[in-house]
Write a protein that holds these residues in place. Sequence first.
Motif, PDB file in Angstrom:
ATOM      1  N   MET A   1       1.150  -1.227   0.051  1.00 52.26           N
ATOM      2  CA  MET A   1       0.097  -0.109   0.101  1.00 52.26           C
ATOM      3  C   MET A   1       0.974   0.938  -0.010  1.00 52.26           C
ATOM      4  O   MET A   1       1.876   1.482   1.030  1.00 52.26           O
ATOM      5  N   GLN A   2       1.010   2.432  -0.924  1.00 49.57           N
ATOM      6  CA  GLN A   2       0.631   3.358  -1.301  1.00 49.57           C
ATOM      7  C   GLN A   2       0.470   4.567  -0.487  1.00 49.57           C
ATOM      8  O   GLN A   2      -0.510   4.659  -0.197  1.00 49.57           O
ATOM      9  N   ALA A   3       1.160   4.896  -0.199  1.00 43.91           N
ATOM     10  CA  ALA A   3       0.293   6.414   1.233  1.00 43.91           C
ATOM     11  C   ALA A   3       1.087   7.634   0.636  1.00 43.91           C
ATOM     12  O   ALA A   3       1.863   7.676   0.468  1.00 43.91           O
ATOM     13  N   ARG A   4       0.354   8.485   0.145  1.00 46.85           N
ATOM     14  CA  ARG A   4       0.482  10.448   0.335  1.00 46.85           C
ATOM     15  C   ARG A   4       0.102  11.301   0.848  1.00 46.85           C
ATOM     16  O   ARG A   4      -1.328  11.128   1.467  1.00 46.85           O
ATOM     17  N   LEU A   5       0.912  12.256   1.313  1.00 53.32           N
ATOM     18  CA  LEU A   5       0.034  13.259   1.583  1.00 53.32           C
ATOM     19  C   LEU A   5       0.140  14.900   0.773  1.00 53.32           C
ATOM     20  O   LEU A   5       1.142  14.282   0.268  1.00 53.32           O
ATOM     21  N   ARG A   6      -0.650  15.425   0.203  1.00 54.57           N
ATOM     22  CA  ARG A   6      -0.689  16.634  -0.319  1.00 54.57           C
ATOM     23  C   ARG A   6      -1.153  17.603   0.173  1.00 54.57           C
ATOM     24  O   ARG A   6      -2.635  16.977   0.738  1.00 54.57           O
ATOM     25  N   TRP A   7      -0.804  18.872  -0.046  1.00 54.59           N
ATOM     26  CA  TRP A   7      -1.972  20.204  -0.092  1.00 54.59           C
ATOM     27  C   TRP A   7      -2.648  20.796  -1.174  1.00 54.59           C
ATOM     28  O   TRP A   7      -2.514  20.714  -1.497  1.00 54.59           O
ATOM     29  N   ILE A   8      -3.571  21.457   0.121  1.00 50.53           N
ATOM     30  CA  ILE A   8      -5.049  21.970  -0.917  1.00 50.53           C
ATOM     31  C   ILE A   8      -5.106  23.209   0.167  1.00 50.53           C
ATOM     32  O   ILE A   8      -4.349  23.145   1.353  1.00 50.53           O
ATOM     33  N   THR A   9      -5.507  24.450  -0.831  1.00 53.76           N
ATOM     34  CA  THR A   9      -5.839  25.487  -0.728  1.00 53.76           C
ATOM     35  C   THR A   9      -7.838  25.586  -1.441  1.00 53.76           C
ATOM     36  O   THR A   9      -8.012  25.683  -2.013  1.00 53.76           O
ATOM     37  N   THR A  22     -13.197  35.263  12.180  1.00 55.60           N
ATOM     38  CA  THR A  22     -12.830  35.104  10.778  1.00 55.60           C
ATOM     39  C   THR A  22     -12.578  34.460   9.778  1.00 55.60           C
ATOM     40  O   THR A  22     -11.389  34.808   9.469  1.00 55.60           O
ATOM     41  N   THR A  23     -12.952  33.516   8.775  1.00 54.73           N
ATOM     42  CA  THR A  23     -12.270  32.747   7.893  1.00 54.73           C
ATOM     43  C   THR A  23     -12.514  32.554   6.382  1.00 54.73           C
ATOM     44  O   THR A  23     -13.443  33.154   5.865  1.00 54.73           O
ATOM     45  N   ALA A  24     -11.284  32.976   5.453  1.00 49.01           N
ATOM     46  CA  ALA A  24     -11.056  33.241   4.267  1.00 49.01           C
ATOM     47  C   ALA A  24     -10.477  32.265   3.714  1.00 49.01           C
ATOM     48  O   ALA A  24     -11.509  32.152   2.162  1.00 49.01           O
ATOM     49  N   SER A  25      -9.919  31.450   4.319  1.00 50.51           N
ATOM     50  CA  SER A  25      -9.667  29.935   3.356  1.00 50.51           C
ATOM     51  C   SER A  25      -8.752  29.567   4.178  1.00 50.51           C
ATOM     52  O   SER A  25      -8.247  30.356   5.641  1.00 50.51           O
ATOM     53  N   VAL A  26      -8.246  28.535   4.203  1.00 54.72           N
ATOM     54  CA  VAL A  26      -7.765  27.607   4.978  1.00 54.72           C
ATOM     55  C   VAL A  26      -6.847  26.274   4.058  1.00 54.72           C
ATOM     56  O   VAL A  26      -6.966  26.100   2.773  1.00 54.72           O
ATOM     57  N   ARG A  27      -5.914  25.974   4.144  1.00 57.94           N
ATOM     58  CA  ARG A  27      -4.735  25.021   3.913  1.00 57.94           C
ATOM     59  C   ARG A  27      -5.716  23.813   4.882  1.00 57.94           C
ATOM     60  O   ARG A  27      -5.501  23.867   5.704  1.00 57.94           O
ATOM     61  N   ARG A  28      -5.392  22.891   2.970  1.00 57.48           N
ATOM     62  CA  ARG A  28      -6.670  21.420   4.041  1.00 57.48           C
ATOM     63  C   ARG A  28      -4.709  20.291   3.520  1.00 57.48           C
ATOM     64  O   ARG A  28      -4.295  20.658   2.933  1.00 57.48           O
ATOM     65  N   LEU A  29      -5.340  19.220   4.439  1.00 56.73           N
ATOM     66  CA  LEU A  29      -4.328  18.227   3.745  1.00 56.73           C
ATOM     67  C   LEU A  29      -5.857  17.136   3.043  1.00 56.73           C
ATOM     68  O   LEU A  29      -6.753  16.830   3.846  1.00 56.73           O
ATOM     69  N   VAL A  30      -4.324  16.654   1.987  1.00 57.76           N
ATOM     70  CA  VAL A  30      -5.505  15.319   1.647  1.00 57.76           C
ATOM     71  C   VAL A  30      -5.286  13.936   1.393  1.00 57.76           C
ATOM     72  O   VAL A  30      -3.067  14.090   1.829  1.00 57.76           O
ATOM     73  N   VAL A  31      -4.909  12.852   2.373  1.00 59.06           N
ATOM     74  CA  VAL A  31      -4.191  11.625   2.537  1.00 59.06           C
ATOM     75  C   VAL A  31      -4.611  10.678   1.662  1.00 59.06           C
ATOM     76  O   VAL A  31      -6.235  11.066   1.054  1.00 59.06           O
ATOM     77  N   GLU A  32      -3.870  10.027   1.232  1.00 58.73           N
ATOM     78  CA  GLU A  32      -4.341   9.148  -0.343  1.00 58.73           C
ATOM     79  C   GLU A  32      -3.764   7.829   0.100  1.00 58.73           C
ATOM     80  O   GLU A  32      -2.514   7.671   0.113  1.00 58.73           O
ATOM     81  N   LEU A  33      -4.476   6.377  -0.026  1.00 58.07           N
ATOM     82  CA  LEU A  33      -3.813   5.043   0.240  1.00 58.07           C
ATOM     83  C   LEU A  33      -4.268   5.078  -1.304  1.00 58.07           C
ATOM     84  O   LEU A  33      -5.227   4.704  -1.426  1.00 58.07           O
ATOM     85  N   ASP A  34      -3.248   4.047  -2.181  1.00 53.58           N
ATOM     86  CA  ASP A  34      -3.395   3.324  -3.231  1.00 53.58           C
ATOM     87  C   ASP A  34      -2.868   1.616  -2.589  1.00 53.58           C
ATOM     88  O   ASP A  34      -2.287   1.512  -2.308  1.00 53.58           O
ATOM     89  N   HIS A  35      -3.955   0.923  -3.403  1.00 53.97           N
ATOM     90  CA  HIS A  35      -3.752  -0.124  -2.981  1.00 53.97           C
ATOM     91  C   HIS A  35      -4.806  -1.166  -4.261  1.00 53.97           C
ATOM     92  O   HIS A  35      -5.497  -0.831  -3.944  1.00 53.97           O
ATOM     93  N   ASP A  36      -4.192  -2.192  -4.370  1.00 55.49           N
ATOM     94  CA  ASP A  36      -4.130  -3.076  -5.632  1.00 55.49           C
ATOM     95  C   ASP A  36      -5.343  -2.049  -6.365  1.00 55.49           C
ATOM     96  O   ASP A  36      -6.595  -2.253  -6.705  1.00 55.49           O
ATOM     97  N   GLU A  64       2.529  12.397   8.306  1.00 51.06           N
ATOM     98  CA  GLU A  64       3.869  12.503   7.942  1.00 51.06           C
ATOM     99  C   GLU A  64       4.896  11.625   8.501  1.00 51.06           C
ATOM    100  O   GLU A  64       5.956  10.641   8.187  1.00 51.06           O
ATOM    101  N   ALA A  65       4.498  11.313   9.893  1.00 52.53           N
ATOM    102  CA  ALA A  65       5.038  10.053  10.484  1.00 52.53           C
ATOM    103  C   ALA A  65       5.042   9.052  10.536  1.00 52.53           C
ATOM    104  O   ALA A  65       5.741   8.037  10.307  1.00 52.53           O
ATOM    105  N   LEU A  66       3.849   9.141   9.700  1.00 49.63           N
ATOM    106  CA  LEU A  66       3.070   7.409  10.120  1.00 49.63           C
ATOM    107  C   LEU A  66       3.219   7.298   8.694  1.00 49.63           C
ATOM    108  O   LEU A  66       3.144   5.977   9.049  1.00 49.63           O
ATOM    109  N   LEU A  67       2.488   8.083   7.339  1.00 51.68           N
ATOM    110  CA  LEU A  67       2.538   7.459   5.924  1.00 51.68           C
ATOM    111  C   LEU A  67       3.419   6.085   5.500  1.00 51.68           C
ATOM    112  O   LEU A  67       3.072   5.298   4.993  1.00 51.68           O
ATOM    113  N   PRO A  68       4.434   6.593   6.228  1.00 53.22           N
ATOM    114  CA  PRO A  68       5.808   6.004   5.176  1.00 53.22           C
ATOM    115  C   PRO A  68       5.579   4.369   6.247  1.00 53.22           C
ATOM    116  O   PRO A  68       6.019   3.217   5.714  1.00 53.22           O
ATOM    117  N   ARG A  69       4.980   3.777   7.423  1.00 51.13           N
ATOM    118  CA  ARG A  69       4.692   2.689   7.293  1.00 51.13           C
ATOM    119  C   ARG A  69       3.575   1.256   6.570  1.00 51.13           C
ATOM    120  O   ARG A  69       4.174   0.804   6.714  1.00 51.13           O
TER     121      ARG A  69
END
Length: 378
Positions: A1-9, A22-36, A64-69
């Motif tokens: 299983m491959q695991a990736r992490l990317r940022w989005i705005t 007040t919130t106008a924009s945020v940075r978020r994280l997307v985890v992707e688990l790629d398997h089979d 980032e500490a977890l995904l390489p496992r």
Amino acid sequence: MQARLRWITLTKAVPLAISRGTTASVRRLVVELDHDGLVGRGETGGFETGHRSYSTEAVAAELEALLPRFASDEGRALAAQLPAFQALEPWLSPLSPPARCAIDLALHDWWGQRLGQPLWRLWGLERAACSPTSVTLGLAEVEQVLARLDLWQERLGCWPQRVKLKLGSPDGPDHDRALVRAVTRRLQEQAQRHGAAAVSELQVDANGGWDLATAQQLIPSLAEQGVVLVEQPLPAQLDPDADAASFEALDLCCPIPLVADESCWNLADLLRLAPHVDGVNIKLLKSGGISEALLMAQTARSLGLDLMLGCYSDSALLNGAASQLLPLVRWPDLDSHLNLIDDPFQGPDLQADHPLPSARPGLGVIEAPGAAAAGAPC
């Protein structure tokens, strides 16, 4: 299983103001688990509730500490057991709720895709049972709030059946009263203009912006003006007993449903607050994912508690995950992705003001056209 992490705005078309800022924009994280040959996705990010706070950078460091496992020998052994999520509990239990949420959603997305079914169908839920969502009016001057209501009508293509008005204004309770009067009047005018059988529901959410005396003074007048519920009137507290006591003090004199949001994170909180509230607001970032959220929803229904299903500044990915629970929910509040100008995902279906979980497998969320390169690898 491959695991990736990317940022989005994510950028809001209209910034949202609540009692804490007040919130106008945020940075978020997307985890992707790629398997089979299948990719499961989960979204997360930082947030704060007045008494607890998580930064997106700190959540990213956890992931980032977890995904390489996942690519290790141990990860390959666990992948062979999927969808036995229980095997991953030793990995997930040390994580903060928002970090756990991303992994939990990605695993459920992958599992549903593997079975070729959306989660709501795997859980035996009925899509036709979904209710209209509320649309949110942030704190502002009266004219700006009314203009925002008109923008929601344009966005939905219909007059919303449910409106959530943010209160707890730093300008004090008189401004809160003025907002309620103005919005109530506009809703009544629109009902007459459109020949509606009923005036749109008005909910209010103070986001912990009142003290006890202010709440006790305001809530009866809100009920007289037709407000249907009040959400988190008082600040959430770290001491669970003190937090429950604040709701108990209000419950004794609250003529409309009282809903806990910032105070209710998980099943333990739900059980603690159940004697003192009429409903709870489930949010996946608070609960740590859809596993706990489903358990909370089922328990709430068995206890006779009504459910709200809410969001922060979430994209269609996180709201698509939350939408899988919609058949269990009385008060949907999944409108954050409808206020984005750069959402990289397409998630819940929308029929007028009714969000519906997608019939696509897993979380039912896909990349928006041209959005695949929106995030960068960590």
